[in-house]
Design an enzyme around this catalytic site. Structure first.
Site: not given
Length: 172
Positions: A53, A126
């Protein structure tokens, strides 16, 4: 029986809460985990929906701005290791020690959550949690293998090995 696997079941449920909902890319419908073609993560899937979105990336596309792609890849990467995690968690818990396996499982799940959050911010962030989760997973593999090895040893050899091990380890 239930008391013997309660910790494993608890860690599994926590994993399922991370894994449990997937988004059908073709219809954009959320479906329960048992309908998924592969486990996708509830929290992580919801983050992908939110990123879709925010960055206007419609299904079935899996490419877009780097920010979206990092969130999407983090979710997919975490999903790929979930079956390995579940299998080793349960084998280590049943054949080695439930508490030890459950603790390793919690460390693994926390590291994967941190991995996802770090990857969503930048690819470099990460790495530390990736290494932590890999260590936890390899420890589960080792515990499972050791537990199975001891299980399949002949009784006399198993007793002798455990006796020697008991002498090497300090008593609590």
């Amino acid at each position: 029986m239930k008391d013997e696997v309660a910790l494993l079941a608890t860690v599994t449920l926590l994993g399922v809460l991370l894994q449990g909902i997937w988004k059908d890319e073709a219809t954009s419908a959320l479906k329960p985990w048992w309908c998924a073609p592969h486990p996708s993560q509830a929290y992580f899937s919801l983050q992908v929906i939110s990123a879709r979105r925010a960055f206007r990336v419609s299904p079935p596309l899996t490419t877009g701005p780097p920010e979206f792609e990092r969130v999407y890849r983090a979710q997919v990467n975490c999903s790929e290791y979930f079956p390995l995690f579940l299998a080793t968690l349960w084998v280590a818990g049943i054949f080695f020690h439930e508490g030890t396996a459950a603790l390793c499982g919690l460390v693994y799940l926390f590291a994967r959550l941190r991995y996802f959050q770090g990857y969503a911010r930048s690819a470099q962030q990460r790495l530390t949690p990736l290494y932590a989760s890999a260590r936890a997973l390899w420890l589960l593999v080792a515990l499972a293998a050791l537990g199975l090895l001891v299980h399949f040893l002949p009784g006399a050899l198993r007793a002798a090995l455990l006796g020697r091990l008991g002498k090497l380890l300090p008593r609590a």
